[in-house]
Design an enzyme around this catalytic site. Structure first.
Site, PDB file in Angstrom:
ATOM      1  N   LYS A  44       7.260  23.564 -38.094  1.00  0.00           N
ATOM      2  CA  LYS A  44       7.968  23.757 -36.902  1.00  0.00           C
ATOM      3  C   LYS A  44       8.633  22.177 -36.698  1.00  0.00           C
ATOM      4  O   LYS A  44       8.617  21.654 -37.880  1.00  0.00           O
ATOM      5  CB  LYS A  44       6.556  24.152 -36.814  1.00  0.00           C
ATOM      6  CG  LYS A  44       6.733  23.941 -34.924  1.00  0.00           C
ATOM      7  CD  LYS A  44       6.814  24.831 -34.428  1.00  0.00           C
ATOM      8  CE  LYS A  44       7.477  23.969 -32.721  1.00  0.00           C
ATOM      9  NZ  LYS A  44       7.890  25.249 -32.049  1.00  0.00           N
ATOM     10  N   ASN A  68       9.600  33.440 -25.288  1.00  0.00           N
ATOM     11  CA  ASN A  68       8.538  32.126 -25.910  1.00  0.00           C
ATOM     12  C   ASN A  68       8.658  31.161 -24.863  1.00  0.00           C
ATOM     13  O   ASN A  68       9.815  30.502 -24.124  1.00  0.00           O
ATOM     14  CB  ASN A  68       9.081  32.270 -27.044  1.00  0.00           C
ATOM     15  CG  ASN A  68       9.822  30.889 -27.705  1.00  0.00           C
ATOM     16  OD1 ASN A  68       8.896  29.163 -27.400  1.00  0.00           O
ATOM     17  ND2 ASN A  68      11.320  31.276 -27.640  1.00  0.00           N
ATOM     18  N   ASN A 127      16.969  18.531 -34.023  1.00  0.00           N
ATOM     19  CA  ASN A 127      16.194  20.576 -32.590  1.00  0.00           C
ATOM     20  C   ASN A 127      16.985  19.861 -31.287  1.00  0.00           C
ATOM     21  O   ASN A 127      16.541  18.399 -30.202  1.00  0.00           O
ATOM     22  CB  ASN A 127      15.280  20.477 -32.487  1.00  0.00           C
ATOM     23  CG  ASN A 127      14.565  21.593 -31.298  1.00  0.00           C
ATOM     24  OD1 ASN A 127      16.361  21.747 -30.389  1.00  0.00           O
ATOM     25  ND2 ASN A 127      14.254  22.148 -31.181  1.00  0.00           N
ATOM     26  N   CYS A 130      15.608  19.434 -26.570  1.00  0.00           N
ATOM     27  CA  CYS A 130      14.934  18.932 -26.271  1.00  0.00           C
ATOM     28  C   CYS A 130      14.779  18.688 -24.817  1.00  0.00           C
ATOM     29  O   CYS A 130      15.962  18.338 -24.814  1.00  0.00           O
ATOM     30  CB  CYS A 130      14.316  18.291 -26.937  1.00  0.00           C
ATOM     31  SG  CYS A 130      13.253  18.443 -28.252  1.00  0.00           S
ATOM     32  N   ASN A 193      20.340  28.376 -30.848  1.00  0.00           N
ATOM     33  CA  ASN A 193      18.261  28.105 -30.760  1.00  0.00           C
ATOM     34  C   ASN A 193      18.532  29.181 -29.391  1.00  0.00           C
ATOM     35  O   ASN A 193      19.587  30.056 -29.069  1.00  0.00           O
ATOM     36  CB  ASN A 193      17.768  26.800 -29.774  1.00  0.00           C
ATOM     37  CG  ASN A 193      16.618  27.122 -30.264  1.00  0.00           C
ATOM     38  OD1 ASN A 193      15.507  27.711 -30.001  1.00  0.00           O
ATOM     39  ND2 ASN A 193      16.019  25.636 -30.003  1.00  0.00           N
ATOM     40  N   SER A 194      17.212  29.640 -28.568  1.00  0.00           N
ATOM     41  CA  SER A 194      17.092  30.393 -27.836  1.00  0.00           C
ATOM     42  C   SER A 194      17.748  30.046 -26.609  1.00  0.00           C
ATOM     43  O   SER A 194      18.213  29.431 -25.743  1.00  0.00           O
ATOM     44  CB  SER A 194      15.888  31.154 -27.312  1.00  0.00           C
ATOM     45  OG  SER A 194      15.224  29.330 -27.462  1.00  0.00           O
ATOM     46  N   GLY A 249      19.754  34.307 -34.704  1.00  0.00           N
ATOM     47  CA  GLY A 249      19.984  34.764 -33.838  1.00  0.00           C
ATOM     48  C   GLY A 249      19.634  36.023 -34.159  1.00  0.00           C
ATOM     49  O   GLY A 249      21.061  36.791 -34.882  1.00  0.00           O
ATOM     50  N   GLY A 271      14.004  34.895 -37.349  1.00  0.00           N
ATOM     51  CA  GLY A 271      13.051  33.938 -35.993  1.00  0.00           C
ATOM     52  C   GLY A 271      12.070  35.451 -35.503  1.00  0.00           C
ATOM     53  O   GLY A 271      11.329  35.370 -36.427  1.00  0.00           O
ATOM     54  N   THR A 272      12.554  35.904 -34.578  1.00  0.00           N
ATOM     55  CA  THR A 272      12.108  36.835 -33.971  1.00  0.00           C
ATOM     56  C   THR A 272      11.611  37.931 -34.816  1.00  0.00           C
ATOM     57  O   THR A 272      10.823  38.109 -34.615  1.00  0.00           O
ATOM     58  CB  THR A 272      12.758  37.745 -32.928  1.00  0.00           C
ATOM     59  OG1 THR A 272      13.114  36.775 -31.457  1.00  0.00           O
ATOM     60  CG2 THR A 272      12.344  38.578 -32.047  1.00  0.00           C
TER      61      THR A 272
HETATM   62  C1  YRO Z   1      12.473  24.340 -25.563  1.00  0.00           C
HETATM   63  C2  YRO Z   1      11.117  22.983 -26.990  1.00  0.00           C
HETATM   64  C3  YRO Z   1       9.923  23.229 -26.185  1.00  0.00           C
HETATM   65  C4  YRO Z   1      12.038  21.596 -25.335  1.00  0.00           C
HETATM   66  C5  YRO Z   1      11.705  23.004 -27.744  1.00  0.00           C
HETATM   67  C6  YRO Z   1      11.119  23.817 -29.136  1.00  0.00           C
HETATM   68  C7  YRO Z   1      11.670  25.234 -29.017  1.00  0.00           C
HETATM   69  C8  YRO Z   1      10.255  25.914 -28.375  1.00  0.00           C
HETATM   70  C9  YRO Z   1       8.847  25.825 -28.276  1.00  0.00           C
HETATM   71  O1  YRO Z   1       8.543  24.997 -29.063  1.00  0.00           O
HETATM   72  O2  YRO Z   1       9.486  26.320 -26.922  1.00  0.00           O
HETATM   73  N1  YRO Z   1      10.972  27.409 -28.392  1.00  0.00           N
HETATM   74  C10 YRO Z   1      12.580  27.860 -29.361  1.00  0.00           C
HETATM   75  O3  YRO Z   1      12.442  29.003 -28.038  1.00  0.00           O
HETATM   76  N2  YRO Z   1      12.939  26.569 -28.881  1.00  0.00           N
HETATM   77  C11 YRO Z   1      12.771  25.426 -29.654  1.00  0.00           C
HETATM   78  O4  YRO Z   1      13.814  24.437 -29.541  1.00  0.00           O
END
Ligand code: YRO
Length: 312
Positions: A44, A68, A127, A130, A193-194, A249, A271-272
């Site tokens: 994580k 999420n 990541n 952010c 990423n999402s 993805g 992931g999902t």
């Molecule tokens: C969205 C952030 C909380 C800024 C970073 C962590 C993160 C999260 C998360 O911890 O909410 N969820 C995701 O799908 N991608 C991410 O990179």
């Protein structure tokens, strides 16, 4: 038939692994990935101090994917560094990924200095989804800041490092990002990423499905796959060969993994579907991918990586 791969000059027995954020919050979850057919794990995203994250419900799955807004709940960088240090001794033939995120440049530098000073011999995934300073979009959509961060990152950190990028939806953005990224000795780019700030609704109750941010959250799963494949292939086409692609993805079958590799991915993250099925998914995906390779006469990933055909 082999699904092994090489990334940052490091060999992995399997090209399949978890996506940061899923099944990697603590030692219990990481042990399950470590003991599965996954080639390795990524933690994580670790931050300077532990975070509880957002209020629940903060994750919701549908038959087409997930939404999420976790809010980066994590045990803090040091917890994951300690876990990886232990795994490097217990299972030394594997190389591990540490995901990190700072909330400003100083935090990024601090996190990297901590890793540099440790016995970590793995790969860093920074990541870039952010948040930035208020009023500006997430870092991945603030190209000047991406360049500024990467300039500093490679001044302070010498080990293999790649970045996790949000999805882009405009060809010019692929061009602009690739021009920036090609300036740096990145080991990889992880796309995607999402999809940020989607909305999934329960129409029976006429309510959103997650509590944080009025129900807005990152979208994963089947919803994400065409965008993920496009980002993998767009960067594969544009980046210098030394920057490899991790594809993330919409992977829930061997076919999905095959398609990501056909688009140029050297490693694929789940992931999902991992959240829904658990770590045994890696045995299923590996078997399905090998079956597809067998049917097509391929023996290694290099036989078809990046060899997507166009309709010329
Ligand atoms: C969205 C952030 C909380 C800024 C970073 C962590 C993160 C999260 C998360 O911890 O909410 N969820 C995701 O799908 N991608 C991410 O990179």
């Amino acid at each position: 038939i082999s699904t092994k791969t090489t990334l940052a000059g490091i060999h992995f027995d399997n090209c399949l692994m978890n996506a940061a954020g899923v099944y990697c919050y603590d030692a219990s979850e990481l042990n399950q990935i470590q003991n599965s057919m996954a080639g390795t794990f990524v933690t994580k995203t670790g931050t300077v101090t532990p975070r509880t994250g957002n209020q629940v419900p903060r994750y919701r799955a549908t038959h087409l994917g997930s939404i999420n807004s976790m809010g980066l709940p994590n045990k803090g960088l040091q917890y994951y560094m300690d876990y990886i240090s232990q795994q490097q001794k217990a299972v030394p033939h594997k190389t591990y990924f540490q995901s990190i995120a700072g909330f400003n440049l100083a935090e990024d530098e601090y996190l990297l200095a901590q890793i540099q000073a440790s016995d970590f011999t793995g790969v860093v995934e920074l990541n870039l989804s952010c948040p930035n300073v208020p009023g500006k979009p997430q870092i991945g959509y603030d190209f000047e800041t991406v360049e500024k961060i990467l300039t500093r990152v490679f001044e302070v950190y010498r080990g293999p490092l790649g970045i996790k990028l949000p999805p882009y939806f405009d060809i010019v953005h692929f061009d602009q990002m690739a021009t920036i990224l090609n300036q740096f000795p990145l080991a990889f780019v992880n796309s995607v990423n999402s999809i940020g700030n989607g909305l999934i609704i329960d129409s029976l109750s006429e309510r959103v499905t997650i509590k944080p941010k009025h129900g807005f959250g990152g979208i994963g799963g089947d919803y994400l796959k065409p965008t993920a494949l496009a980002n993998v292939h767009a960067f594969y086409q544009r980046l210098k060969p030394s920057i490899q692609i991790i594809g993330t993805g919409g992977i829930k079958s061997g076919q999905d993994a095959f398609e990501h590799i056909l688009c140029g991915a050297s490693m694929v993250q789940v992931g999902t579907a991992l959240h829904a099925e658990g770590p045994q998914i890696f045995a299923r995906l590996t078997a399905e991918l090998k079956t597809i390779m067998y049917q097509k006469g391929y023996t290694t990933l290099t036989d078809f990586r990046g060899k997507l055909n166009y309709l010329d």
